[in-house]
Design an enzyme around this catalytic site. Sequence first.
Site, PDB file in Angstrom:
ATOM      1  N   LYS A  22      36.570  34.075  36.694  1.00  0.00           N
ATOM      2  CA  LYS A  22      36.984  35.466  36.949  1.00  0.00           C
ATOM      3  C   LYS A  22      37.784  36.004  35.761  1.00  0.00           C
ATOM      4  O   LYS A  22      37.490  37.066  35.225  1.00  0.00           O
ATOM      5  CB  LYS A  22      37.848  35.518  38.213  1.00  0.00           C
ATOM      6  CG  LYS A  22      38.641  36.802  38.380  1.00  0.00           C
ATOM      7  CD  LYS A  22      39.507  36.801  39.620  1.00  0.00           C
ATOM      8  CE  LYS A  22      40.869  36.161  39.483  1.00  0.00           C
ATOM      9  NZ  LYS A  22      41.940  36.998  38.916  1.00  0.00           N
ATOM     10  N   ASN A  23      38.807  35.247  35.338  1.00  0.00           N
ATOM     11  CA  ASN A  23      39.712  35.795  34.323  1.00  0.00           C
ATOM     12  C   ASN A  23      39.084  35.861  32.937  1.00  0.00           C
ATOM     13  O   ASN A  23      39.521  36.654  32.104  1.00  0.00           O
ATOM     14  CB  ASN A  23      41.026  35.003  34.306  1.00  0.00           C
ATOM     15  CG  ASN A  23      41.853  35.301  35.548  1.00  0.00           C
ATOM     16  OD1 ASN A  23      41.578  36.264  36.270  1.00  0.00           O
ATOM     17  ND2 ASN A  23      42.853  34.477  35.816  1.00  0.00           N
ATOM     18  N   ARG A  54      45.242  44.578  38.119  1.00  0.00           N
ATOM     19  CA  ARG A  54      46.031  44.643  36.888  1.00  0.00           C
ATOM     20  C   ARG A  54      45.191  44.427  35.627  1.00  0.00           C
ATOM     21  O   ARG A  54      45.497  44.975  34.567  1.00  0.00           O
ATOM     22  CB  ARG A  54      47.119  43.584  36.916  1.00  0.00           C
ATOM     23  CG  ARG A  54      48.124  43.779  37.994  1.00  0.00           C
ATOM     24  CD  ARG A  54      49.288  42.888  37.740  1.00  0.00           C
ATOM     25  NE  ARG A  54      49.804  43.100  36.392  1.00  0.00           N
ATOM     26  CZ  ARG A  54      50.631  44.058  36.049  1.00  0.00           C
ATOM     27  NH1 ARG A  54      51.071  44.892  36.940  1.00  0.00           N
ATOM     28  NH2 ARG A  54      51.042  44.182  34.802  1.00  0.00           N
ATOM     29  N   CYS A  74      53.139  43.788  41.192  1.00  0.00           N
ATOM     30  CA  CYS A  74      52.263  43.204  42.195  1.00  0.00           C
ATOM     31  C   CYS A  74      53.013  42.112  42.949  1.00  0.00           C
ATOM     32  O   CYS A  74      54.172  41.822  42.640  1.00  0.00           O
ATOM     33  CB  CYS A  74      50.955  42.703  41.593  1.00  0.00           C
ATOM     34  SG  CYS A  74      51.094  41.131  40.794  1.00  0.00           S
ATOM     35  N   ARG A 124      55.440  42.097  36.196  1.00  0.00           N
ATOM     36  CA  ARG A 124      54.355  42.085  35.221  1.00  0.00           C
ATOM     37  C   ARG A 124      54.317  43.330  34.326  1.00  0.00           C
ATOM     38  O   ARG A 124      53.367  44.117  34.378  1.00  0.00           O
ATOM     39  CB  ARG A 124      53.017  41.854  35.932  1.00  0.00           C
ATOM     40  CG  ARG A 124      53.033  40.581  36.755  1.00  0.00           C
ATOM     41  CD  ARG A 124      51.747  40.341  37.488  1.00  0.00           C
ATOM     42  NE  ARG A 124      50.698  39.827  36.642  1.00  0.00           N
ATOM     43  CZ  ARG A 124      49.482  39.533  37.081  1.00  0.00           C
ATOM     44  NH1 ARG A 124      49.168  39.715  38.340  1.00  0.00           N
ATOM     45  NH2 ARG A 124      48.557  39.063  36.262  1.00  0.00           N
ATOM     46  N   ASP A 169      48.284  29.383  38.266  1.00  0.00           N
ATOM     47  CA  ASP A 169      47.251  29.763  39.246  1.00  0.00           C
ATOM     48  C   ASP A 169      46.831  28.596  40.142  1.00  0.00           C
ATOM     49  O   ASP A 169      46.006  28.772  41.041  1.00  0.00           O
ATOM     50  CB  ASP A 169      46.015  30.337  38.531  1.00  0.00           C
ATOM     51  CG  ASP A 169      46.317  31.665  37.862  1.00  0.00           C
ATOM     52  OD1 ASP A 169      47.340  32.291  38.204  1.00  0.00           O
ATOM     53  OD2 ASP A 169      45.530  32.084  36.991  1.00  0.00           O
ATOM     54  N   ILE A 226      56.206  30.996  35.233  1.00  0.00           N
ATOM     55  CA  ILE A 226      55.438  32.117  34.686  1.00  0.00           C
ATOM     56  C   ILE A 226      55.723  33.411  35.441  1.00  0.00           C
ATOM     57  O   ILE A 226      55.940  34.457  34.834  1.00  0.00           O
ATOM     58  CB  ILE A 226      53.917  31.825  34.721  1.00  0.00           C
ATOM     59  CG1 ILE A 226      53.602  30.476  34.074  1.00  0.00           C
ATOM     60  CG2 ILE A 226      53.112  32.950  34.060  1.00  0.00           C
ATOM     61  CD1 ILE A 226      53.835  30.376  32.596  1.00  0.00           C
ATOM     62  N   ARG A 234      38.529  38.565  45.965  1.00  0.00           N
ATOM     63  CA  ARG A 234      38.798  38.936  44.570  1.00  0.00           C
ATOM     64  C   ARG A 234      38.494  37.775  43.630  1.00  0.00           C
ATOM     65  O   ARG A 234      38.155  37.999  42.464  1.00  0.00           O
ATOM     66  CB  ARG A 234      40.269  39.328  44.399  1.00  0.00           C
ATOM     67  CG  ARG A 234      40.654  40.584  45.157  1.00  0.00           C
ATOM     68  CD  ARG A 234      42.046  40.976  44.784  1.00  0.00           C
ATOM     69  NE  ARG A 234      42.175  40.953  43.334  1.00  0.00           N
ATOM     70  CZ  ARG A 234      43.321  40.852  42.683  1.00  0.00           C
ATOM     71  NH1 ARG A 234      44.437  40.766  43.338  1.00  0.00           N
ATOM     72  NH2 ARG A 234      43.341  40.841  41.371  1.00  0.00           N
TER      73      ARG A 234
HETATM   74  N1  EPU Z   1      54.706  39.508  30.617  1.00  0.00           N
HETATM   75  C1  EPU Z   1      55.679  40.386  30.149  1.00  0.00           C
HETATM   76  N2  EPU Z   1      55.273  41.410  29.358  1.00  0.00           N
HETATM   77  C2  EPU Z   1      53.980  41.610  28.998  1.00  0.00           C
HETATM   78  C3  EPU Z   1      52.986  40.712  29.475  1.00  0.00           C
HETATM   79  C4  EPU Z   1      53.395  39.666  30.285  1.00  0.00           C
HETATM   80  O1  EPU Z   1      56.861  40.237  30.463  1.00  0.00           O
HETATM   81  O2  EPU Z   1      53.692  42.568  28.265  1.00  0.00           O
HETATM   82  C5  EPU Z   1      55.116  38.407  31.488  1.00  0.00           C
HETATM   83  C6  EPU Z   1      54.502  38.563  32.900  1.00  0.00           C
HETATM   84  O3  EPU Z   1      55.282  39.436  33.710  1.00  0.00           O
HETATM   85  C7  EPU Z   1      54.469  37.148  33.402  1.00  0.00           C
HETATM   86  C8  EPU Z   1      54.206  36.343  32.120  1.00  0.00           C
HETATM   87  O4  EPU Z   1      54.572  37.188  31.034  1.00  0.00           O
HETATM   88  O5  EPU Z   1      55.700  36.808  33.947  1.00  0.00           O
HETATM   89  C9  EPU Z   1      52.767  35.883  31.961  1.00  0.00           C
HETATM   90  O6  EPU Z   1      51.905  36.981  31.941  1.00  0.00           O
HETATM   91  P1  EPU Z   1      50.508  36.989  31.186  1.00  0.00           P
HETATM   92  O7  EPU Z   1      50.424  38.243  30.405  1.00  0.00           O
HETATM   93  O8  EPU Z   1      50.284  35.701  30.494  1.00  0.00           O
HETATM   94  O9  EPU Z   1      49.511  37.072  32.415  1.00  0.00           O
HETATM   95  P2  EPU Z   1      48.333  38.106  32.654  1.00  0.00           P
HETATM   96  O10 EPU Z   1      47.511  38.260  31.446  1.00  0.00           O
HETATM   97  O11 EPU Z   1      48.879  39.323  33.302  1.00  0.00           O
HETATM   98  C10 EPU Z   1      46.632  36.263  33.376  1.00  0.00           C
HETATM   99  C11 EPU Z   1      45.766  35.998  34.572  1.00  0.00           C
HETATM  100  C12 EPU Z   1      46.633  35.588  35.744  1.00  0.00           C
HETATM  101  C13 EPU Z   1      47.386  34.321  35.335  1.00  0.00           C
HETATM  102  C14 EPU Z   1      48.217  34.596  34.072  1.00  0.00           C
HETATM  103  C15 EPU Z   1      48.953  33.379  33.556  1.00  0.00           C
HETATM  104  C16 EPU Z   1      43.936  37.521  34.203  1.00  0.00           C
HETATM  105  C17 EPU Z   1      43.160  38.699  34.626  1.00  0.00           C
HETATM  106  N3  EPU Z   1      45.015  37.215  34.897  1.00  0.00           N
HETATM  107  O12 EPU Z   1      47.505  37.323  33.751  1.00  0.00           O
HETATM  108  O13 EPU Z   1      45.740  35.282  36.814  1.00  0.00           O
HETATM  109  O14 EPU Z   1      48.238  33.914  36.384  1.00  0.00           O
HETATM  110  O15 EPU Z   1      47.348  35.086  33.032  1.00  0.00           O
HETATM  111  O16 EPU Z   1      48.070  32.351  33.291  1.00  0.00           O
HETATM  112  O17 EPU Z   1      43.536  36.839  33.264  1.00  0.00           O
HETATM  113  C18 EPU Z   1      45.089  34.934  39.051  1.00  0.00           C
HETATM  114  O18 EPU Z   1      43.936  34.773  38.641  1.00  0.00           O
HETATM  115  O19 EPU Z   1      45.430  34.666  40.235  1.00  0.00           O
HETATM  116  C19 EPU Z   1      46.103  35.470  38.122  1.00  0.00           C
HETATM  117  C20 EPU Z   1      47.251  36.017  38.532  1.00  0.00           C
END
Ligand code: EPU
Length: 424
Positions: free
Chosen positions: A22-23, A94, A118, A123, A311, A333, A403
Amino acid sequence: MDSILVQGGGPLNGQIPIAGAKNACLTLMPATLLSEEPLTLTNAPRLSDIKTMTELLRSLGSEVATMQDGKTLAMSCHGEINTRAEYDIVRKMRASNLVLGPLLAREGVAEVSLPGGCAIGARPMDIHTDGLTLMGADIELRDGYLHAKAQGGRLKGKGAVIGFPFASVGATENIMMAATLAKGTTVINNAAREPEIVDLADCLRKMGAQIDGDGTSTITIQGVDRLGGATHPVVTDRIELGTYMLAPAFCGGEVECLGGRMDLLTSFCEKLDEAGIDVTETDKGLKVKRRTDEIKAINITTEPFPGFPTDLQAQMMAVLCTANGTSVLEEKIFENRFMHAPELVRMGANIDVAGGTATVTGVNKLKGAPVMATDLRASISLILAGLAAEGETKVSRVYHLDRGYEKVVRKLQAVGAQIERISE
Ligand code: EPU
């Protein structure tokens, strides 16, 4: 609204095919915005999040067709496009924020709604926007939308060395896509190293991008003037894989996860070994079986790849509820990712949550109960708990599962689980 009914107790035996990630798919799809030529993704998972991304890309002017096999997405984005990603779609998911980098790279402007918080945390998007600002974008927040404009109409890589304060997956993906068409070379330091990043880089390279270092903490992207088309298979879903690996670990029996690879989940597999669960590589995937009847308590800390994935924290917590001894799980995280704990407690688990730490003291058996979850991974952890519990568990709010887990009922039924979906 649909629910899932689970009768627990029995061991699970057989094979489960693992879908495309998915991701990975959610970040590969917006890459179509970077080119006028077709991008075809094979091995795409059939999930509601993929439908939401399809809806978003169509609203921006991209053509997206799902082929008859349901797993091939043919996308094309030629001519003029719309550069505004509306709140009505973005708020549903998101990952919609992954169109920001590609839109800005292609058109020099983008208006993308901020997705909002969320269930698992606030985030924010500051790491994405700080990176794009270093590449010469002016970004301001107005009316709930990020309004971004590249100075001089094109992003600049030249001189842009971006040091992330945290190895954000989404920010790495957005900046990497934006940098493919920027003028000059962009360097991302402290980049995320997840397999989904490597998959995106592989696809972008097929489209003609010049990217080095993906899979390490420093990624270098040399901007080019245009990208072409490509056909790319989506990498295996390591989180779906890890989830189903935990099913026989929890319930007994032996399950082979087809398409599974150890390198996608190294630290997770090490933790399984420590807990007394054997993982064997076969020519078709990974076979999983408990070494003895008992699971040993273990400690887990979630970390960016290659550490233990956040995850899989909820699913692992469910399994540790019946382990011998006390396990400590630290969530590093997301600030609010223990929403499954009170639901597991309703099933008889002994869990104490204090801030980002959960202490799980193993009990003999979990007992079935009506439960509900607020996010995707929490929902599947409750299904796993239901499969191992005595009696019946009813999991509501099934839309979370849709999802991220395709055909969850059928896949688990195929290994002997007593599980059904009901509409009320
Ligand atoms: N963060 C910030 N500022 C930013 C971006 C992130 O503070 O500009 C913080 C977030 O709030 C969080 C941490 O950094 O506390 C990690 O966020 P990251 O950006 O790495 O996560 P993401 O890209 O929003 C993806 C996956 C998530 C998965 C995380 C961590 C996708 C679509 N989503 O999210 O997947 O948990 O990486 O591995 O790729 C899931 O599939 O259930 C899911 C939540």
